[in-house]
Design an enzyme around this catalytic site. Structure first.
Site, mmCIF file in Angstrom:
data_model
loop_
_atom_site.group_PDB
_atom_site.id
_atom_site.type_symbol
_atom_site.label_atom_id
_atom_site.label_comp_id
_atom_site.label_asym_id
_atom_site.label_seq_id
_atom_site.Cartn_x
_atom_site.Cartn_y
_atom_site.Cartn_z
ATOM 1 N N TYR A 124 0.552 -1.277 0.364
ATOM 2 C CA TYR A 124 0.282 -0.280 -0.082
ATOM 3 C C TYR A 124 1.417 1.370 -0.538
ATOM 4 C CZ TYR A 124 -2.721 3.600 2.166
ATOM 5 O OH TYR A 124 -3.735 4.700 2.358
ATOM 6 N N ASP A 182 8.987 2.693 -1.694
ATOM 7 C CA ASP A 182 8.679 3.487 -0.585
ATOM 8 C C ASP A 182 8.609 2.971 0.698
ATOM 9 O OD1 ASP A 182 4.691 3.571 0.128
ATOM 10 O OD2 ASP A 182 6.534 4.417 1.474
ATOM 11 N N LYS A 214 5.818 9.539 8.334
ATOM 12 C CA LYS A 214 5.778 8.735 9.960
ATOM 13 C C LYS A 214 6.852 9.116 10.530
ATOM 14 C CE LYS A 214 3.259 4.765 8.120
ATOM 15 N NZ LYS A 214 2.023 5.021 8.166
HETATM 16 P P1 KE4 Z 1 -0.412 8.323 4.613
HETATM 17 O O1 KE4 Z 1 -0.461 9.177 3.455
HETATM 18 O O2 KE4 Z 1 -1.737 7.891 5.771
HETATM 19 O O3 KE4 Z 1 0.814 9.452 5.438
HETATM 20 O O4 KE4 Z 1 0.548 7.154 3.409
HETATM 21 C C1 KE4 Z 1 0.877 6.827 3.324
HETATM 22 C C2 KE4 Z 1 1.562 4.845 3.111
HETATM 23 C C3 KE4 Z 1 2.439 5.377 2.082
HETATM 24 N N1 KE4 Z 1 3.141 4.166 2.250
HETATM 25 C C4 KE4 Z 1 3.560 3.442 2.856
HETATM 26 C C5 KE4 Z 1 3.964 2.517 2.954
HETATM 27 C C6 KE4 Z 1 2.576 3.815 4.255
HETATM 28 O O5 KE4 Z 1 2.271 2.305 5.144
HETATM 29 C C7 KE4 Z 1 1.305 4.576 4.099
HETATM 30 C C8 KE4 Z 1 0.197 3.930 5.476
HETATM 31 N N2 KE4 Z 1 0.447 3.705 6.072
HETATM 32 C C9 KE4 Z 1 -0.705 3.069 6.482
HETATM 33 C C10 KE4 Z 1 -0.634 2.353 7.728
HETATM 34 N N3 KE4 Z 1 -0.008 1.103 7.044
HETATM 35 C C11 KE4 Z 1 -1.282 4.738 7.246
HETATM 36 C C12 KE4 Z 1 -2.780 4.342 8.430
HETATM 37 C C13 KE4 Z 1 -3.990 4.707 8.025
HETATM 38 O O6 KE4 Z 1 -4.676 5.040 6.976
HETATM 39 O O7 KE4 Z 1 -4.395 4.976 8.819
#
Ligand code: KE4
Length: 434
Positions: free
Chosen positions: A144, A239, A267
Site C-alpha cells: 500500500y 516506498d 511517519k
Molecule cells: P499516509 O498518507 O497515510 O501518511 O501514508 C500512506 C502510506 C504510504 N506508504 C506506506 C508504505 C504506508 O504504510 C502508508 C500508510 N500506512 C498506513 C498504515 N499501514 C496508515 C494508517 C492509516 O491508513 O490510517
C-alpha cells in the site's frame, strides 16, 4: 475492561465524521467491536478515554519510534511553537532536516518535504512519469502506498493484465496504466519487463512490506528490481514510509544495500507530526518545480513545527538505539512463536528491526497469497483477547506491530505473558463466535 466512553464517543462521532473516524482502519471494521478512543500516551503505553491502559504496538502506525510524548520531541516542539507555527516561506529548520535525511540515506541527494506518505508517493509517481515520459507504473499485491488514484489500482484478471480501479472514483483510464504483480516474485517482474519494458515509468515497492503484515524481501528480489529498472531506463521507487529510519538509520536501502532512484518517507520523519518526503538523485529531483517542469506544492510543506519534531526524532536515533530496538523486536517475535508452539496454535511470525507480524497459519509468509491463507478470524479473537489483557495490537490482520525504543523488559514480559494466557485460553480449534 469498560469501554462506555469510547462507545458513546463513536456514536457521537458518526454524526459528524464518516464512520466516526478520520482514517478507515481506526473503525475496527477488520476486527469488529467498538473502536477505542485514546486520551493520552507516554512511552510504550497509551490510555483510553475510559482510563484503561495498554502497551501500544500501533504507535500511531509507525511515527512513535521513541514511544509517546518522547521528551526530546515534546520539548523541541514546545520551544519552537512559541516562535509561531509557520510562514509559508523558507525557514532554516527545513534545511536542517533535509540535510539530516541526505546524510543518512545513501540514495538521497536531494529531498522535498510534503505532508503525508500519500503526497510523497503521488509526487514520486508524477516525477517518474515526467522524467521518463512514460505512463506505466508497476506495483505489488499487498503493498500500500497511500490513496492517490494511480496507486489505488488492483491486478487485472491475468498476471500481466493492466489494472482495474479498486475504489469508486478512480477512472479506468487511470488504473489501466498500473500493473500489479506478486511481491517477492522475480520471475513475474522479469516477465513484465520482457513485455512492457520501454513503457514502464517506474516500479514502486515497499522494500519490506508492512501493509499486508510484515513481509521481508526474499534474497535477490530487490536486486532484481534494481537490475531490471536500470536496464529499461525505468525509475525504482522504494516506498520507505514505514521502513525509513525504523529498520535501520538508512532504512531498507541501507539494510539491503540496494539503492533506488527515488525514496518516499513519512511517519518517523515527522516525529509524530504530519510530514512526508520524496528524495533521490539530484538529476531527477531537480525536475521538480521551481527548478524543473514537474509541478508539486504544499501550503504546509516543510512546516517549521513538524520539521522541529522530525529533527529532534532523527537526532535521537543512534547505533545503540537500533541495536536495542532489534533485540526487543526479536524477543517479542521469538516469544510469540514459543507461546504458540506451547499451546499448539498455528502461527507464523515475520519480523525485522522495529516491526513484526503474526499470521495464524502454519508455514511461511512470503507474499499476499500466503497472507490470505492465514486465519483472520483467529487474529480477530487474538486482538480482542489481548486488548482485554491491556495490549493494543493493530485492529487489522493486514497491518504490522510497531515496536518503539520505549518498549523495555517490563513491556516485553507483560506482552508475552498476556499472549501465553490468550493462546492457552482461546478456543483455537473451534470456530468460536466470541
Ligand atoms: P499516509 O498518507 O497515510 O501518511 O501514508 C500512506 C502510506 C504510504 N506508504 C506506506 C508504505 C504506508 O504504510 C502508508 C500508510 N500506512 C498506513 C498504515 N499501514 C496508515 C494508517 C492509516 O491508513 O490510517
Amino acid at each position: 475492561m469498560n469501554h462506555d466512553k469510547s462507545a458513546s464517543l463513536i456514536a457521537r462521532a458518526e454524526r459528524s465524521i464518516p464512520g466516526g473516524v478520520n482514517s478507515p482502519v481506526r473503525a475496527f471494521k477488520g476486527v469488529g467491536g467498538t473502536p477505542v478512543f485514546f486520551a493520552s500516551g507516554r512511552g510504550a503505553w497509551i490510555t483510553d478515554v475510559d482510563g484503561n491502559r495498554y502497551i501500544d504496538y500501533v504507535g500511531s502506525w509507525g511515527p512513535m519510534l521513541q514511544g509517546h510524548a518522547f521528551p526530546a520531541v515534546i520539548e523541541a516542539v514546545r520551544a519552537r511553537a512559541q516562535r509561531g507555527l509557520g510562514f509559508g516561506a523558507p525557514s532554516e529548520i527545513e534545511v536542517e532536516l533535509a540535510e539530516a535525511v541526505v546524510e543518512r540515506f545513501p540514495a538521497i541527494e536531494k529531498v522535498r518535504m510534503v505532508n503525508s506518505g500519500t503526497e510523497a508517493t503521488m509526487t514520486a509517481i508524477r516525477l517518474a512519469r515526467g522524467h521518463t515520459g512514460r505512463d506505466m507504473i508497476v506495483k505489488f499485491k499487498g503493498c500500500y502506498h497511500g490513496h492517490s488514484d494511480a496507486l489505488l489500482a488492483e491486478a487485472g484478471s491475468g498476471l500481466l493484465t493492466l489494472g482495474l480501479p479498486n475504489s469508486p472514483g478512480v477512472p479506468e483510464d487511470t488504473a489501466k496504466h498500473t500493473l500489479t504483480l506478486p511481491f517477492n516474485d522475480p520471475d513475474a517482474i522479469s516477465a513484465a519487463f520482457e513485455r512492457y519494458d520501454e513503457h514502464i515509468a517506474a516500479v514502486i515497492v515497499e522494500p519490506v512490506a508492512g501493509n499486508m503484515g510484515c513481509v521481508p524481501p526474499r534474497a535477490g528480489f530487490l536486486e532484481a528490481l534494481r537490475t531490471l529498472t536500470s536496464d529499461a531506463g525505468s525509475i525504482l521507487i522504494f516506498d520507505e514510509v514505514i521502513t525509513g529510519f525504523r529498520i535501520g538509520s538508512a532504512g531498507a536501502q541501507g539494510t539491503y544495500g540496494v539503492l533506488p532512484d527515488l525514496t518516499t518517507l513519512g511517519k518517523v520523519i515527522g516525529g509524530g507530526l504530519p510530514v512526508g518526503a520524496i528524495g533521490g538523485k539530484a538529476e531527477i529531483m531537480d525536475r521538480l518545480a521551481p527548478v524543473g517542469p514537474v509541478y508539486q506544492a504544499g501550503t504546509l510543506s516543510g512546516n517549521p513545527l513538524a520539521m522541529t519534531a522530525g529533527l529532534a526524532m532523527l537526532e535521537s536515533l543512534d547505533a545503540a538505539f537500533y541495536e536495542s530496538l532489534a533485540s526487543t523486536t526479536h524477543r517479542l517475535a521469538d516469544g510469540m512463536t514459543e507461546a504458540a508452539e506451547t499451546h499448539r496454535v498455528p502461527l507464523a511470525v515475520n519480523r525485522t528491526c522495529g516491526m513484526f507480524s503474526l499470521f495464524f497459519k502454519d508455514g511461511t509468509v512470503r507474499n499476499y497469497d500466503d497472507v490470505a491463507a492465514a486465519d483472520v478470524d483467529r487474529y480477530r479473537r487474538f486482538f480482542h483477547a489481548m486488548l482485554e489483557q491491556g495490549v493494543y495490537f493493530a485492529p487489522s490482520a493486514f497491518e504490522t506491530a510497531f515496536v518503539s525504543g520505549a518498549h523495555g523488559d517490563n513491556e516485553v514480559v507483560r506482552t508475552l505473558e498476556a499472549a501465553d494466557r490468550v493462546f492457552a485460553d482461546l478456543p483455537w480449534n473451534k470456530s468460536a463466535t466470541r
